[in-house]
Scaffold this active site. Structure first.
Site, mmCIF file in Angstrom:
data_model
loop_
_atom_site.group_PDB
_atom_site.id
_atom_site.type_symbol
_atom_site.label_atom_id
_atom_site.label_comp_id
_atom_site.label_asym_id
_atom_site.label_seq_id
_atom_site.Cartn_x
_atom_site.Cartn_y
_atom_site.Cartn_z
ATOM 1 C CB THR A 1 -0.961 -0.021 1.207
ATOM 2 O OG1 THR A 1 -1.928 1.039 1.068
ATOM 3 C CG2 THR A 1 -0.222 0.144 2.516
ATOM 4 C CG ASN A 2 -0.373 4.758 -1.362
ATOM 5 O OD1 ASN A 2 -1.061 5.534 -0.714
ATOM 6 N ND2 ASN A 2 -0.833 4.161 -2.475
ATOM 7 N N GLY A 3 1.188 5.647 1.720
ATOM 8 C CA GLY A 3 0.876 6.445 2.903
ATOM 9 C C GLY A 3 -0.257 7.432 2.760
ATOM 10 C CB ALA B 1 -2.401 7.462 -3.379
#
Length: 209
Positions: free
Chosen positions: A21-23, A88
């Site tokens: 995943t991402n932030g 995102a």
């Protein structure tokens, strides 16, 4: 008007318990959806997994993966007057995720990654004359150059450009809103709620009614 907003990250499964995943916190997308609803618009919010309460009066579609995001957004987009893609979305997903937990073993583990659907580019290809399409460009360098390239390549009406170091995942941000006619509008540093309001001012005032 009908406004479609995407928000948050996606999760790409590695196995039964792990994912990539991402932030992204989803705060910007949620702020945009709430601001649009307060203005009286009909809002659909397609959201990845976030820790934010569901906005009242907004149609919330919860998703996890990039594929689920693509399915939900591309299904809802034809009915939208304005599409704002602030999510995102992962550019890559796992080719063959394991159904069970991968057990620890000696040596390295190699994961094969494959491209996900470029949702923003697909929206640009399908965009109606009466529709306004807004993308986001979170960059680590060459901010304006990369954002303008994205604007052209994906047939956007606006791109919201920001450096990852300026607010990715946080409560405040600093952005530059670039329009297809070449206008550049810096906003911030400011809370994401304020940026959302100012962004909607620009987008709605230019909408091709």
């Amino acid at each position: 008007m009908r406004i479609l907003v995407s928000a948050g990250p996606t999760r790409e499964r590695i196995d039964a318990v792990r994912f990539i995943t991402n932030g992204s916190s989803g705060r910007m997308g949620y702020a945009i959806a709430i601001a649009a609803k307060h203005r009286g618009h009909d809002v659909v919010l397609v959201s990845g997994p976030v820790h934010i309460p569901a906005p009242q009066g907004v149609t919330l579609v919860n998703i996890n993966s990039a594929k689920e995001m693509a399915d939900a957004v591309l299904s809802a987009a034809p009915a939208a007057d304005i599409v704002i893609m602030s999510a995102a979305v992962a550019d890559y997903t796992i080719a063959n995720p394991e159904k069970s937990k991968i057990k620890k073993r000696d040596g390295s583990l190699v994961l094969e990654l494959v491209r996900t659907t470029d949702i923003l580019a697909e929206l640009g290809r399908r965009k109606k004359i009466s529709q306004t399409l807004v993308g986001f460009a979170a960059e680590t360098d060459d901010l304006l150059e990369n954002a303008k390239s994205k604007l052209r390549r994906k047939n956007l009406d606006f791109v919201v450009a920001n450096l990852v170091s300026d607010g990715f995942g946080g409560e405040t941000d600093k952005v530059v809103v670039i329009s297809s006619n070449g206008d550049e509008t810096p906003i911030g540093p400011a809370r994401k709620e304020e940026i959302a309001d100012l962004l909607l001012d620009l987008v709605i005032s230019s909408h091709k009614a």
